[in-house]
Design an enzyme around this catalytic site. Structure first.
Site, PDB file in Angstrom:
ATOM      1  CG  HIS A   1      -3.018  -3.230   4.356  1.00 10.59           C
ATOM      2  ND1 HIS A   1      -2.042  -2.627   5.113  1.00 10.59           N
ATOM      3  CD2 HIS A   1      -3.625  -2.246   3.656  1.00 10.59           C
ATOM      4  CE1 HIS A   1      -2.054  -1.327   4.882  1.00 10.59           C
ATOM      5  NE2 HIS A   1      -2.998  -1.063   4.011  1.00 10.59           N
TER       6      HIS A   1
ATOM      7  CD  GLU B   1      -0.310  -5.416   6.592  1.00 12.13           C
ATOM      8  OE1 GLU B   1      -0.183  -5.927   5.464  1.00 12.13           O
ATOM      9  OE2 GLU B   1      -0.683  -4.245   6.768  1.00 12.13           O
TER      10      GLU B   1
ATOM     11  CB  CYS C   1      -0.970  -0.078   1.174  1.00 10.76           C
ATOM     12  SG  CYS C   1      -2.411   0.948   0.960  1.00 10.76           S
TER      13      CYS C   1
END
Ligand code: GLN
Length: 205
Positions: free
Chosen positions: A183, A185, A86
């Protein structure tokens, strides 16, 4: 030999990326340490780097001020694998403008020849999740979380498109450099982090 992976710790999703990378490393059974890095000295010792999501203007400005931007660029140009998430993908680009305010003078690494629109899917409250696929790197289904995410509207001839969502490019790759608009994660699935750790392993060994 033990690998040394860093998560750029200027601003953004640092802890979550350390956790995902650690899970990926455990699942792969690779000898690799992961830590938060910020200084030029710490960055110069890395075998791989994750630039987390957050706010690209802040990450760019602060890494310019602390002198790490230059070392980052040199390391990546010398082949060090990097995963830019991002804001991290925005940092890797050479051409970013905001959907609303247009082009501003923000420090970029100029590594990926991509034309990118910041905040392409709207504001924080327009965050969403969707299943996408990254077929060319063998990830058939991935739950992608988009938060004030950019999208890529054009890529240079040396940049591979890894994934699209609604006709917009949301993941790219050039050699050892990967950029995602979403994202990885923030989901349980660590397959993208595993792919990245494997890249670091092949680069080093
Ligand atoms: N919109 C942010 C930027 O332009 C990126 C958002 C994110 O990393 N989740 O830097």
């Amino acid at each position: 030999m033990s690998l040394n992976v860093g998560v750029l710790s200027i601003q953004g999703d640092v802890h979550e990326n350390i956790m995902s990378a650690k899970t990926a490393i455990d699942e792969l059974g690779i000898d690799c340490k992961v830590s938060a890095v910020r200084t030029s000295e710490e960055i110069s010792q890395l075998d791989g780097l994750i630039i987390p999501g957050g706010e690209s203007t802040t990450i760019g400005q602060l890494s310019l001020v602390n002198g790490s931007l230059k070392v980052l660029k040199e390391k990546i140009e010398n082949g060090m694998p990097v995963l830019g998430i991002c804001a991290g993908m925005i940092m890797l680009s050479n051409n970013a403008s905001d959907r609303v305010v247009g082009k501003i003078d923000q420090p970029l690494l100029n590594i990926l020849d991509i034309k990118l629109e910041r905040n392409s899917f709207g504001r924080q409250k327009e965050s969403f999740e969707s299943d996408i696929s990254l077929d060319s790197i063998n990830i058939k289904k991935f739950n992608a979380v988009f938060i004030r995410a950019p999208s890529v509207s054009d890529v240079g001839s040396d940049v591979e498109i890894l994934s699209k969502f609604n006709d917009r490019i949301v993941a790219v790759k050039k050699g050892n450099v990967i950029g995602t608009a979403f994202h990885p994660e923030l989901t349980e699935d660590v397959s993208l982090h595993k792919y990245f750790i494997n890249l670091v392993n092949s680069f080093k060994n």
